[in-house]
Enzyme design. Structure first.
Site, PDB file in Angstrom:
ATOM      1  CB  SER A   9      -0.952   0.008   1.195  1.00 47.81           C
ATOM      2  OG  SER A   9      -0.238  -0.107   2.399  1.00 47.81           O
ATOM      3  CB  THR A  10       3.165   2.858   1.874  1.00 54.43           C
ATOM      4  OG1 THR A  10       3.882   1.889   2.638  1.00 54.43           O
ATOM      5  CG2 THR A  10       1.834   3.166   2.536  1.00 54.43           C
TER       6      THR A  10
END
Length: 70
Positions: A9-10
């Protein structure tokens, strides 16, 4: 068929041992015949590729993820 699912997600997740590459390597080692990769924020439950993957699973298939929070 053994399916694998890898998600980040990051961009900083690579430092946490959760990079796509590390997840894919673990899934390949497990013997997954098809691996679905997704980069999608953790702020929403929307996972387009995961939803698509779930729609193709049949009885007898196995879905493998490296960590349950993925």
């Amino acid at each position: 068929m053994i399916y694998g699912y890898a998600r980040v997600s990051t961009a900083t997740q690579g430092r946490d041992g959760n990079s796509l590459e590390e997840q894919v390597a673990a899934l390949e080692k497990y013997g997954c015949g098809e691996i679905v990769k997704e980069a999608f924020t953790g702020k929403t439950m929307e996972r387009p590729r995961f939803t698509e993957l779930l729609s193709v699973l049949k009885e007898g298939d196995t879905l493998v993820v490296c960590k349950l929070d993925r």
